[in-house]
Write a protein that holds these residues in place. Structure first.
Motif, mmCIF file in Angstrom:
data_model
loop_
_atom_site.group_PDB
_atom_site.id
_atom_site.type_symbol
_atom_site.label_atom_id
_atom_site.label_comp_id
_atom_site.label_asym_id
_atom_site.label_seq_id
_atom_site.Cartn_x
_atom_site.Cartn_y
_atom_site.Cartn_z
ATOM 1 N N MET A 141 0.789 -1.179 0.047
ATOM 2 C CA MET A 141 0.113 -0.023 0.126
ATOM 3 C C MET A 141 0.799 1.281 0.080
ATOM 4 O O MET A 141 1.432 1.486 0.823
ATOM 5 C CB MET A 141 -0.785 -0.044 1.243
ATOM 6 N N PRO A 142 1.051 1.945 -1.044
ATOM 7 C CA PRO A 142 1.873 2.981 -1.152
ATOM 8 C C PRO A 142 1.360 4.356 -0.578
ATOM 9 O O PRO A 142 2.077 5.312 -0.423
ATOM 10 C CB PRO A 142 2.201 3.055 -2.682
ATOM 11 N N HIS A 143 0.040 4.611 -0.599
ATOM 12 C CA HIS A 143 -0.477 5.832 -0.158
ATOM 13 C C HIS A 143 -1.897 5.490 0.773
ATOM 14 O O HIS A 143 -2.142 4.464 0.937
ATOM 15 C CB HIS A 143 -0.956 6.669 -1.382
ATOM 16 N N ALA A 144 -2.039 6.719 1.598
ATOM 17 C CA ALA A 144 -3.169 6.569 2.289
ATOM 18 C C ALA A 144 -4.505 6.824 1.512
ATOM 19 O O ALA A 144 -4.512 7.288 0.392
ATOM 20 C CB ALA A 144 -3.085 7.537 3.461
ATOM 21 N N ILE A 145 -5.479 5.894 1.926
ATOM 22 C CA ILE A 145 -6.943 6.006 1.391
ATOM 23 C C ILE A 145 -7.666 7.178 1.827
ATOM 24 O O ILE A 145 -7.697 7.349 2.965
ATOM 25 C CB ILE A 145 -7.729 4.912 1.324
ATOM 26 N N THR A 146 -8.143 8.002 1.024
ATOM 27 C CA THR A 146 -8.818 9.072 1.449
ATOM 28 C C THR A 146 -10.159 9.103 1.349
ATOM 29 O O THR A 146 -10.874 7.918 0.692
ATOM 30 C CB THR A 146 -8.586 10.306 0.431
ATOM 31 N N LYS A 147 -11.219 9.767 1.945
ATOM 32 C CA LYS A 147 -12.655 9.833 1.676
ATOM 33 C C LYS A 147 -13.092 9.839 0.250
ATOM 34 O O LYS A 147 -14.178 9.217 0.200
ATOM 35 C CB LYS A 147 -13.253 10.950 2.640
ATOM 36 N N ASP A 148 -12.581 10.843 -0.489
ATOM 37 C CA ASP A 148 -12.832 10.896 -1.856
ATOM 38 C C ASP A 148 -12.697 9.545 -2.811
ATOM 39 O O ASP A 148 -13.516 9.227 -3.602
ATOM 40 C CB ASP A 148 -12.211 11.963 -2.598
ATOM 41 N N GLU A 149 -11.893 8.735 -2.248
ATOM 42 C CA GLU A 149 -11.429 7.534 -2.956
ATOM 43 C C GLU A 149 -12.443 6.489 -2.554
ATOM 44 O O GLU A 149 -12.689 5.653 -3.337
ATOM 45 C CB GLU A 149 -10.167 6.921 -2.555
ATOM 46 N N VAL A 150 -13.261 6.551 -1.372
ATOM 47 C CA VAL A 150 -14.199 5.501 -0.856
ATOM 48 C C VAL A 150 -15.669 5.892 -1.067
ATOM 49 O O VAL A 150 -16.565 4.994 -1.125
ATOM 50 C CB VAL A 150 -13.786 5.160 0.545
ATOM 51 N N LYS A 151 -15.957 7.184 -1.302
ATOM 52 C CA LYS A 151 -17.348 7.512 -1.361
ATOM 53 C C LYS A 151 -18.220 6.600 -2.364
ATOM 54 O O LYS A 151 -19.067 6.484 -2.163
ATOM 55 C CB LYS A 151 -17.244 8.862 -1.513
ATOM 56 N N GLU A 152 -17.710 6.317 -3.548
ATOM 57 C CA GLU A 152 -18.301 5.704 -4.504
ATOM 58 C C GLU A 152 -18.291 4.134 -4.490
ATOM 59 O O GLU A 152 -18.809 3.472 -5.202
ATOM 60 C CB GLU A 152 -17.801 6.346 -5.950
ATOM 61 N N LEU A 153 -17.479 3.823 -3.481
ATOM 62 C CA LEU A 153 -17.463 2.265 -3.302
ATOM 63 C C LEU A 153 -18.882 1.669 -2.889
ATOM 64 O O LEU A 153 -19.399 2.191 -1.791
ATOM 65 C CB LEU A 153 -16.255 1.806 -2.772
ATOM 66 N N ASP A 154 -19.052 0.462 -3.206
ATOM 67 C CA ASP A 154 -20.192 -0.114 -2.604
ATOM 68 C C ASP A 154 -19.685 -1.117 -1.348
ATOM 69 O O ASP A 154 -18.522 -0.911 -0.844
ATOM 70 C CB ASP A 154 -20.840 -1.174 -3.641
ATOM 71 N N GLU A 155 -20.808 -1.498 -0.533
ATOM 72 C CA GLU A 155 -20.368 -2.217 0.912
ATOM 73 C C GLU A 155 -19.341 -3.417 0.560
ATOM 74 O O GLU A 155 -18.386 -3.538 1.300
ATOM 75 C CB GLU A 155 -21.406 -2.710 1.350
ATOM 76 N N GLN A 156 -19.322 -4.111 -0.632
ATOM 77 C CA GLN A 156 -18.472 -5.178 -0.829
ATOM 78 C C GLN A 156 -17.261 -4.799 -1.104
ATOM 79 O O GLN A 156 -16.195 -5.311 -0.396
ATOM 80 C CB GLN A 156 -19.086 -5.934 -2.106
ATOM 81 N N ALA A 157 -17.271 -3.892 -1.652
ATOM 82 C CA ALA A 157 -15.798 -3.150 -2.274
ATOM 83 C C ALA A 157 -14.950 -2.394 -1.102
ATOM 84 O O ALA A 157 -13.983 -2.807 -0.692
ATOM 85 C CB ALA A 157 -15.750 -2.140 -3.227
ATOM 86 N N LEU A 158 -15.917 -1.915 0.013
ATOM 87 C CA LEU A 158 -15.301 -1.547 1.203
ATOM 88 C C LEU A 158 -14.928 -2.451 2.103
ATOM 89 O O LEU A 158 -13.772 -2.267 2.640
ATOM 90 C CB LEU A 158 -16.425 -0.582 1.649
ATOM 91 N N ARG A 159 -15.648 -3.651 2.138
ATOM 92 C CA ARG A 159 -15.152 -4.819 2.952
ATOM 93 C C ARG A 159 -14.096 -5.553 2.491
ATOM 94 O O ARG A 159 -13.174 -5.722 3.428
ATOM 95 C CB ARG A 159 -16.379 -5.593 3.081
ATOM 96 N N GLY A 160 -13.866 -5.422 1.236
ATOM 97 C CA GLY A 160 -12.538 -6.049 0.587
ATOM 98 C C GLY A 160 -11.369 -5.180 0.967
ATOM 99 O O GLY A 160 -10.199 -5.465 1.262
ATOM 100 N N LYS A 161 -11.520 -3.689 0.694
ATOM 101 C CA LYS A 161 -10.324 -2.853 1.155
ATOM 102 C C LYS A 161 -10.177 -3.197 2.496
ATOM 103 O O LYS A 161 -8.954 -3.194 2.965
ATOM 104 C CB LYS A 161 -10.975 -1.476 0.971
ATOM 105 N N ARG A 162 -11.055 -3.167 3.438
ATOM 106 C CA ARG A 162 -10.866 -3.165 4.915
ATOM 107 C C ARG A 162 -10.057 -4.444 5.292
ATOM 108 O O ARG A 162 -9.152 -4.485 6.014
ATOM 109 C CB ARG A 162 -12.090 -3.205 5.736
ATOM 110 N N SER A 163 -10.438 -5.526 4.497
ATOM 111 C CA SER A 163 -9.910 -6.579 4.809
ATOM 112 C C SER A 163 -8.392 -6.795 4.521
ATOM 113 O O SER A 163 -7.202 -7.275 4.925
ATOM 114 C CB SER A 163 -10.501 -7.926 4.302
#
Length: 64
Positions: free
Chosen positions: A1-23
């Protein structure tokens, strides 16, 4: 992971994608990148909580 994830990057993601990123972030917690990973984890988790609270209840027992 080369950079921090920002709010703007995650606003458009659905729950499944968010759970995947969190995992993926949980798996990446290494001492050298711990603070950056934890900050990104919190950003993703906050957006997931926000999306969950905006989803209307679909319970059959809901009288509203």
């Amino acid at each position: 992971m080369p950079h921090a994830i920002t709010k703007d990057e995650v606003k458009e993601l659905d729950e499944q994608a968010l759970r995947g990123k969190r995992s993926a972030l949980m798996a990446y917690l290494q001492p050298a990148h711990r603070s950056l990973t934890l900050a990104s984890f919190e950003t993703v988790s906050a957006e997931l909580r926000r999306k969950r609270t905006q989803t209307p209840a679909t319970s059959e027992n809901c009288w509203l």
